[in-house]
Structures are given as structure tokens and as C-alpha cells.
Design an enzyme around this catalytic site. Structure first.
Site, mmCIF file in Angstrom:
data_model
loop_
_atom_site.group_PDB
_atom_site.id
_atom_site.type_symbol
_atom_site.label_atom_id
_atom_site.label_comp_id
_atom_site.label_asym_id
_atom_site.label_seq_id
_atom_site.Cartn_x
_atom_site.Cartn_y
_atom_site.Cartn_z
ATOM 1 N N GLY A 88 21.600 42.118 43.541
ATOM 2 C CA GLY A 88 22.059 41.913 44.905
ATOM 3 C C GLY A 88 23.066 42.988 45.255
ATOM 4 O O GLY A 88 23.673 43.595 44.360
ATOM 5 N N CYS A 146 29.549 41.939 38.602
ATOM 6 C CA CYS A 146 29.508 42.497 39.951
ATOM 7 C C CYS A 146 29.517 44.019 39.849
ATOM 8 O O CYS A 146 30.290 44.587 39.076
ATOM 9 C CB CYS A 146 30.730 42.008 40.735
ATOM 10 S SG CYS A 146 30.821 42.678 42.407
ATOM 11 N N LEU A 147 28.682 44.656 40.647
ATOM 12 C CA LEU A 147 28.610 46.118 40.619
ATOM 13 C C LEU A 147 29.925 46.756 41.057
ATOM 14 O O LEU A 147 30.184 47.906 40.746
ATOM 15 C CB LEU A 147 27.465 46.608 41.519
ATOM 16 C CG LEU A 147 26.061 46.164 41.086
ATOM 17 C CD1 LEU A 147 25.026 46.583 42.123
ATOM 18 C CD2 LEU A 147 25.711 46.733 39.715
ATOM 19 N N HIS A 188 27.081 34.660 45.643
ATOM 20 C CA HIS A 188 27.853 35.863 45.275
ATOM 21 C C HIS A 188 27.834 36.882 46.415
ATOM 22 O O HIS A 188 28.871 37.419 46.792
ATOM 23 C CB HIS A 188 27.261 36.441 43.982
ATOM 24 C CG HIS A 188 27.928 37.676 43.473
ATOM 25 N ND1 HIS A 188 28.536 37.749 42.233
ATOM 26 C CD2 HIS A 188 28.081 38.908 44.021
ATOM 27 C CE1 HIS A 188 29.046 38.957 42.062
ATOM 28 N NE2 HIS A 188 28.775 39.688 43.119
ATOM 29 N N GLU A 189 26.635 37.128 46.959
ATOM 30 C CA GLU A 189 26.514 38.163 48.011
ATOM 31 C C GLU A 189 27.153 37.704 49.322
ATOM 32 O O GLU A 189 27.823 38.491 50.002
ATOM 33 C CB GLU A 189 25.049 38.542 48.237
ATOM 34 C CG GLU A 189 24.344 39.121 47.012
ATOM 35 C CD GLU A 189 25.118 40.233 46.322
ATOM 36 O OE1 GLU A 189 25.821 41.020 47.003
ATOM 37 O OE2 GLU A 189 25.039 40.323 45.083
ATOM 38 N N HIS A 192 30.824 38.129 49.228
ATOM 39 C CA HIS A 192 31.243 39.518 49.500
ATOM 40 C C HIS A 192 31.475 39.727 50.996
ATOM 41 O O HIS A 192 32.378 40.466 51.394
ATOM 42 C CB HIS A 192 30.146 40.503 49.073
ATOM 43 C CG HIS A 192 30.268 40.985 47.655
ATOM 44 N ND1 HIS A 192 31.383 41.637 47.178
ATOM 45 C CD2 HIS A 192 29.399 40.942 46.619
ATOM 46 C CE1 HIS A 192 31.196 41.955 45.898
ATOM 47 N NE2 HIS A 192 30.004 41.538 45.528
HETATM 48 ZN ZN ZN Z 1 29.227 41.676 43.637
#
Ligand code: ZN
Length: 234
Positions: A88, A146-147, A188-189, A192
Site C-alpha cells: 500500500g 511502513c515504507l 494503515h493507508e 496515513h
Molecule cells: Zn505506511
């Protein structure tokens, strides 16, 4: 749709029109920002925790990007998510404060993990103006990463099932229930897009480096990690 050069206030009442075209003179600052980002081909740079854009609320999408630019931006998000790789990616993670995210999970995991985590494959999709609410009271706790927080993972207890509402990239309404791992991804997304990182909801004592994850915490569930690191599971 109201004139795009006027400043909008209050909640968005009318659906945006994906077919609406902005002329260069009334291109929005967000469109300028996205055009700039897309000037270079390939994956977009992902911003890391500490960048204020990850902590601000996003603007609801309301046609700030015209249809061709939105399509190019979504494609760039898809390429960036694949390259990372991740399941994501939200617009603020590439520095764009717009309420848009993409998700996709081919779920290349062993059966044991797939079953324990409910990690059903999730096809590519675009979330525009998403919001979620819990369905029932069940919670599920697993490690996630998380990226924008590279190198680390932590256990987050999340709603096991959520109802996601919003739109798709064509402006069509979405109202859908997600369970298992896809429910985790959409939470999660969407978080953000509200300026929230998974660490805000994590069991901080579970925080583990990627090295510790691969050496110690590959079990399908985090029970062993909870006992060893001293954190609670729901
Ligand atoms: Zn993330």
C-alpha cells in the site's frame, strides 16, 4: 462543480467530476506539485517519518488533478509501491497532501501464514477519499511495517473487520467490508491520510528491526514475540 479557482470551504458536498478538465491557468498548487513530481520517470521518492507532510491532514480529492493527471499520479503510486516493494502507498508518502492511496497485495506467503493472518490476495485498487469504521469489536494484532519508517516493524492491534467508504479513481462510490490482512492495509493507508503513522497505534515494546524480524519473529502470530519482549496482545 463549483469554479475550481475559488477556495473551497467546509465539507465537500458535490461529487468531483473525473472528466472535468483544468486549463493551465487554473491549475491548482497540488496539480503543480504533482506535475513536478512526475517530471522524472520511475518510482517516486518516499518520504520518511519526520517529514511534516506525514503528520498533516490531507485535502479531500475534489478534482484538484484533472483526469489525465490523476491517472498519471495513480500509475506513479502503483510503480512506486511495486518497486519498494509494499502492499500500500498513500499520497503523503510521496509528499502529496491529497486523500488518495493505492493498495495491492499478491500475498506471496506460506499457507500457514496466510491462514493465521487472513492474508488473502488483494488486487490493485485506488482509494479516493476513504474513511473506515469498525464492524464488530474483534481486534487482530500482528507485526506490520511502513515504507516511511524503513528498517522497523511493530505489532499493531487493529479492527479485525472494517467498513470502508469513499470513491474509486473514476469517482464511483465505494462501500465495502474488508477483513483479514486487507482490513489491516486499508486501515494503515487511511490512517496515513489523517496524518497518522502505524507507530501511533503500535505496542512499542514490540518494535523490532528487520534483522530481528527475520531471525526471530517469523512465526505466523506474534505470541512468542509478546512473551519474549513483554507486550500485551488483545
Ligand atoms: Zn505506511
Amino acid at each position: 462543480m463549483t469554479c475550481v479557482t475559488q477556495e473551497r470551504e467546509g465539507p465537500v458536498e458535490a461529487p468531483w467530476h473525473p472528466g472535468a478538465m483544468a486549463t493551465p491557468s487554473d491549475r491548482t498548487p497540488l496539480a503543480e506539485l504533482v506535475e513536478e513530481l512526475l517530471a522524472t520517470d520511475g518510482p517516486l521518492p518516499i518520504v520518511a517519518a519526520g517529514e511534516p507532510v506525514l503528520r498533516r491532514a490531507t485535502e479531500p480529492f475534489d478534482g484538484q488533478l484533472d483526469a489525465p493527471l490523476l491517472a498519471r499520479f495513480v500509475e506513479a503510486l502503483r510503480i512506486t509501491m511495486h518497486a519498494a516493494p509494499g502492499v500500500g502507498l498513500a499520497a503523503p508518502q510521496v509528499g502529496v497532501p491529497l486523500r488518495i492511496a493505492v493498495i495491492e497485495d499478491p500475498a506471496p506467503v506460506p499457507d500457514e501464514v496466510r491462514v493465521a493472518r487472513g492474508r488473502a490476495p488483494q488486487p490493485f485498487r485506488v482509494l479516493v477519499n476513504p474513511s473506515y469504521e469498525p464492524v464488530g469489536t474483534a481486534r487482530a494484532a500482528f507485526f506490520e511495517g511502513c515504507l516511511s519508517v524503513p528498517g522497523w516493524q511493530a505489532v499493531v492491534a487493529r479492527h479485525a473487520e472494517v467498513r470502508l467508504t469513499g470513491e474509486d479513481e473514476q469517482g464511483r462510490p465505494v462501500d465495502e467490508v474488508f477483513t483479514g490482512w486487507p482490513a489491516r492495509i486499508v486501515q494503515h493507508e487511511t490512517d496515513h491520510l489523517d496524518g497518522m503513522l502505524y507507530l501511533d497505534r503500535a505496542e512499542l515494546r514490540s518494535l523490532s528491526s528487520n534483522q530481528a524480524m527475520s531471525e526471530r519473529w517469523t512465526q505466523p502470530t506474534p505470541e512468542t514475540a509478546a512473551a519474549s519482549l513483554g507486550f500485551e496482545l488483545p
